[in-house]
Design a protein around this motif. Structure first.
Motif, PDB file in Angstrom:
ATOM      1  N   GLY A  19       0.789  -1.222   0.000  1.00 26.50           N
ATOM      2  CA  GLY A  19       0.000   0.000   0.000  1.00 26.50           C
ATOM      3  C   GLY A  19       0.822   1.273   0.000  1.00 26.50           C
ATOM      4  N   GLY A  20       1.933   1.291   0.689  1.00 24.26           N
ATOM      5  CA  GLY A  20       2.762   2.486   0.746  1.00 24.26           C
ATOM      6  C   GLY A  20       2.343   3.442   1.845  1.00 24.26           C
ATOM      7  N   ALA A  21       3.108   4.522   1.981  1.00 24.75           N
ATOM      8  CA  ALA A  21       2.900   5.474   3.067  1.00 24.75           C
ATOM      9  C   ALA A  21       1.664   6.338   2.865  1.00 24.75           C
ATOM     10  CB  ALA A  21       4.120   6.374   3.206  1.00 24.75           C
ATOM     11  N   ASP A  22       1.276   6.557   1.614  1.00 34.15           N
ATOM     12  CA  ASP A  22       0.197   7.495   1.328  1.00 34.15           C
ATOM     13  C   ASP A  22      -1.154   6.834   1.119  1.00 34.15           C
ATOM     14  OD1 ASP A  22       1.893   9.725   1.424  1.00 34.15           O
ATOM     15  OD2 ASP A  22       2.516   9.421  -0.651  1.00 34.15           O
ATOM     16  N   CYS A  23      -1.224   5.522   1.236  1.00 32.37           N
ATOM     17  CA  CYS A  23      -2.516   4.878   1.021  1.00 32.37           C
ATOM     18  C   CYS A  23      -3.438   5.154   2.206  1.00 32.37           C
ATOM     19  CB  CYS A  23      -2.356   3.386   0.782  1.00 32.37           C
ATOM     20  SG  CYS A  23      -1.875   2.453   2.228  1.00 32.37           S
ATOM     21  N   LEU A  24      -4.723   5.028   1.955  1.00 36.80           N
ATOM     22  CA  LEU A  24      -5.752   5.341   2.930  1.00 36.80           C
ATOM     23  C   LEU A  24      -6.571   4.095   3.230  1.00 36.80           C
ATOM     24  CD1 LEU A  24      -6.957   8.670   1.282  1.00 36.80           C
ATOM     25  CD2 LEU A  24      -5.444   8.469   3.263  1.00 36.80           C
ATOM     26  N   TYR A  25      -6.916   3.928   4.499  1.00 32.70           N
ATOM     27  CA  TYR A  25      -7.720   2.788   4.935  1.00 32.70           C
ATOM     28  C   TYR A  25      -9.011   3.284   5.583  1.00 32.70           C
ATOM     29  CZ  TYR A  25      -3.220   0.375   4.578  1.00 32.70           C
ATOM     30  OH  TYR A  25      -2.019  -0.122   4.126  1.00 32.70           O
ATOM     31  N   GLU A  34      -9.937   8.399  -4.399  1.00 33.86           N
ATOM     32  CA  GLU A  34     -10.282   6.986  -4.364  1.00 33.86           C
ATOM     33  C   GLU A  34      -9.123   6.058  -4.758  1.00 33.86           C
ATOM     34  OE1 GLU A  34     -12.856   4.751  -3.661  1.00 33.86           O
ATOM     35  OE2 GLU A  34     -13.595   6.383  -2.417  1.00 33.86           O
ATOM     36  N   PRO A  35      -8.266   6.437  -5.740  1.00 34.57           N
ATOM     37  CA  PRO A  35      -7.151   5.538  -6.075  1.00 34.57           C
ATOM     38  C   PRO A  35      -6.210   5.256  -4.904  1.00 34.57           C
ATOM     39  CG  PRO A  35      -7.481   7.130  -7.838  1.00 34.57           C
ATOM     40  CD  PRO A  35      -8.355   7.562  -6.695  1.00 34.57           C
ATOM     41  N   ARG A  36      -6.214   6.089  -3.874  1.00 37.15           N
ATOM     42  CA  ARG A  36      -5.350   5.873  -2.719  1.00 37.15           C
ATOM     43  C   ARG A  36      -5.974   4.934  -1.689  1.00 37.15           C
ATOM     44  NH1 ARG A  36      -3.757  11.600  -0.420  1.00 37.15           N
ATOM     45  NH2 ARG A  36      -2.780  10.237   1.133  1.00 37.15           N
ATOM     46  N   PHE A  37      -7.252   4.623  -1.856  1.00 30.83           N
ATOM     47  CA  PHE A  37      -7.945   3.783  -0.879  1.00 30.83           C
ATOM     48  C   PHE A  37      -7.597   2.316  -1.080  1.00 30.83           C
ATOM     49  CE2 PHE A  37     -11.655   1.088   0.115  1.00 30.83           C
ATOM     50  CZ  PHE A  37     -11.675   1.275   1.489  1.00 30.83           C
ATOM     51  N   ARG A  38      -7.373   1.623   0.045  1.00 27.22           N
ATOM     52  CA  ARG A  38      -7.092   0.186   0.032  1.00 27.22           C
ATOM     53  C   ARG A  38      -8.238  -0.530   0.734  1.00 27.22           C
ATOM     54  NH1 ARG A  38      -3.258  -1.961  -3.057  1.00 27.22           N
ATOM     55  NH2 ARG A  38      -2.452  -3.359  -1.429  1.00 27.22           N
ATOM     56  N   ALA A  39      -8.930  -1.374   0.009  1.00 25.11           N
ATOM     57  CA  ALA A  39     -10.094  -2.062   0.556  1.00 25.11           C
ATOM     58  C   ALA A  39      -9.701  -2.952   1.724  1.00 25.11           C
ATOM     59  CB  ALA A  39     -10.774  -2.883  -0.538  1.00 25.11           C
ATOM     60  N   ALA A  40     -10.547  -2.979   2.749  1.00 28.81           N
ATOM     61  CA  ALA A  40     -10.296  -3.812   3.917  1.00 28.81           C
ATOM     62  C   ALA A  40     -10.408  -5.286   3.559  1.00 28.81           C
ATOM     63  CB  ALA A  40     -11.291  -3.469   5.016  1.00 28.81           C
ATOM     64  N   ALA A  79      -8.403   7.146   6.485  1.00 24.99           N
ATOM     65  CA  ALA A  79      -7.196   7.805   6.983  1.00 24.99           C
ATOM     66  C   ALA A  79      -5.968   6.945   6.773  1.00 24.99           C
ATOM     67  CB  ALA A  79      -7.344   8.129   8.474  1.00 24.99           C
ATOM     68  N   SER A  80      -4.830   7.583   6.922  1.00 21.44           N
ATOM     69  CA  SER A  80      -3.547   6.898   7.038  1.00 21.44           C
ATOM     70  C   SER A  80      -3.098   6.999   8.487  1.00 21.44           C
ATOM     71  CB  SER A  80      -2.508   7.563   6.137  1.00 21.44           C
ATOM     72  OG  SER A  80      -2.246   8.896   6.588  1.00 21.44           O
ATOM     73  N   ARG A 122      -4.505  -3.170   6.998  1.00 19.72           N
ATOM     74  CA  ARG A 122      -5.503  -3.459   5.980  1.00 19.72           C
ATOM     75  C   ARG A 122      -6.416  -4.603   6.381  1.00 19.72           C
ATOM     76  NH1 ARG A 122      -4.598  -5.128  -0.404  1.00 19.72           N
ATOM     77  NH2 ARG A 122      -6.711  -4.552  -1.088  1.00 19.72           N
ATOM     78  N   ARG A 123      -5.856  -5.633   6.981  1.00 21.42           N
ATOM     79  CA  ARG A 123      -6.650  -6.813   7.299  1.00 21.42           C
ATOM     80  C   ARG A 123      -7.334  -6.651   8.652  1.00 21.42           C
ATOM     81  NH1 ARG A 123      -7.253 -11.625   5.171  1.00 21.42           N
ATOM     82  NH2 ARG A 123      -5.562 -11.297   3.700  1.00 21.42           N
ATOM     83  N   TYR A 124      -8.597  -6.954   8.686  1.00 20.65           N
ATOM     84  CA  TYR A 124      -9.404  -6.863   9.900  1.00 20.65           C
ATOM     85  C   TYR A 124      -8.812  -7.738  11.002  1.00 20.65           C
ATOM     86  CZ  TYR A 124     -13.800  -7.035  12.619  1.00 20.65           C
ATOM     87  OH  TYR A 124     -14.767  -6.949  13.587  1.00 20.65           O
TER      88      TYR A 124
END
Length: 384
Positions: free
Chosen positions: A54-60, A199-205, A264-265, A358-360
């Protein structure tokens, strides 16, 4: 053969142990681990680490950690004198008096003592994304215990309840005030309403599959679809809510409901709490010491009727030292999230902490690794 996950980022001098702990965590986790860790001490960023694709800038989606951002807005309005904690909720919201709720104060509501943890019939996904709609239904709802006499986590609705009072007192939503007074001035990656352009920065749970033993334990604790835990988590609805998957729904991310809809990150989480208690980027702390003490003070401690375990709340915020991390100073406040994330401020040490993954983390709440990570940061903090 699984590929080794690399830890990226930096730590300040004296915080090398934190990197070691994070590296050990990543090495011991599943091969698809993905997460971020950030911390400030007295307004200076001292930890900024991440691992996974995901990297530093991805959002969860940060689930109930959202409530920390919402209640920071409430704290600001109390500090301004716009809201008064010991006024009855009906002073701001007359319709809330229905079904015996008229004596409840704002202070009691923020301490999860209102008793309206959900509705008899539950909510649809569209309704959960709409704070005003939730508030309208809860105004007419008969409480599930006598208001003010006990407490229980208002997991999916506390942000809507507080938000309706904010809207009626100011003419603005919690989401608008968070953007104008907190997120934008500090450039925080903590959104109550994620713009489509981001939205491209969002990482699905990714939900974590429980072991058979864990599943059996949870099943044994359930007493039926109309028990308080089921109502509070909307599991009794025609379309039962999957809390782990809720952030993956675009309506939730887009509207940012103040109970569970934040994105957020770790930088955003830690930055929010740093701005609350410390001078950041030459800006004075958002909260004055008296406000910090008021909102971090214990208000509801003991048996939580919803979680059926020990609970500990200040005003809106969880009392983090009592509930999660006993090594923190008295008055530490924050909020965990169902996916395992955690954010808090410890005013006595000047520490602000944010962790996302990312993972619950089954079965929900701050993931266990937060204890070792936060402990390592706290140990290093006095050296700064």
């Amino acid at each position: 053969m699984s590929q080794e996950i690399t830890v990226h980022g930096t730590v300040a001098a004296g915080f090398e142990e934190v990197r070691e702990e994070f590296t050990a965590l990543v090495a011991g986790e599943r091969p698809d681990y993905e997460g971020q860790l950030c911390a400030y001490v007295h307004g200076r960023r001292v930890v900024d680490l991440w691992a996974g694709p995901g990297g530093a800038d991805c959002l969860y989606g940060v689930s109930t950690t959202t409530q920390g951002a919402a209640h920071l807005v409430v704290a600001l309005l109390v500090q301004d004198g716009t809201l008064e904690l010991d006024r009855k909720v009906t002073y701001y919201w007359p319709e809330f008096a229905a079904e015996g709720k008229g004596a409840l104060t704002l202070r009691e509501l923020l301490a999860h003592r209102a008793g309206v943890i959900g509705t008899d019939g539950g909510f649809t996904l569209a309704e959960l994304a709409d704070d005003r709609g939730i508030a309208e239904r809860l105004a007419d709802q008969r409480p599930f215990w006598r208001p003010g006499t006990a407490f229980g986590s208002h997991t999916l609705v506390i942000g809507a309840l507080a938000g309706e009072i904010v809207r009626r007192a100011t003419g603005h939503t919690v989401q608008q005030l968070h953007e104008d007074r907190v997120r934008a001035p500090y450039g925080l990656d903590f959104f109550l309403g994620l713009p489509a352009a981001l939205e491209p920065r969002f990482r699905a749970a990714q939900p974590m599959a429980p072991t058979p033993v864990q599943r059996a334990q949870v099943d044994a604790e359930r007493t039926g679809p109309h028990a308080l835990p089921s109502i509070a988590l909307n599991r009794h609805a025609a379309e039962p809510t999957d809390l782990a998957a809720l952030p993956n729904e675009r309506p939730i991310r887009a509207r940012g409901p103040a109970s569970v809809g934040g994105t957020a990150s770790a930088r955003g989480l830690a930055g929010l709490y740093a701005a609350a208690i410390s001078e950041v980027a030459e800006q004075v702390p958002l909260l004055k010491p008296d406000t910090v003490a008021e909102f971090g003070q214990f208000h509801s401690v003991g048996h939580d009727l919803v979680t059926r375990g020990h609970g500990s709340y200040g005003l809106g915020f969880q009392a983090t030292a009592d509930l999660w991390h006993p090594f923190l100073g008295a008055g530490a406040f924050g909020h965990s999230g169902a996916n395992g994330c955690q954010g808090f401020a410890d005013p006595r040490s000047g520490l602000a902490y944010g962790y996302t993954r990312r993972r619950y983390a089954f079965p929900g709440g701050a993931a266990p690794e937060n204890d070792r990570l936060a402990r390592a940061v706290h140990r290093a903090a006095p050296a700064t």
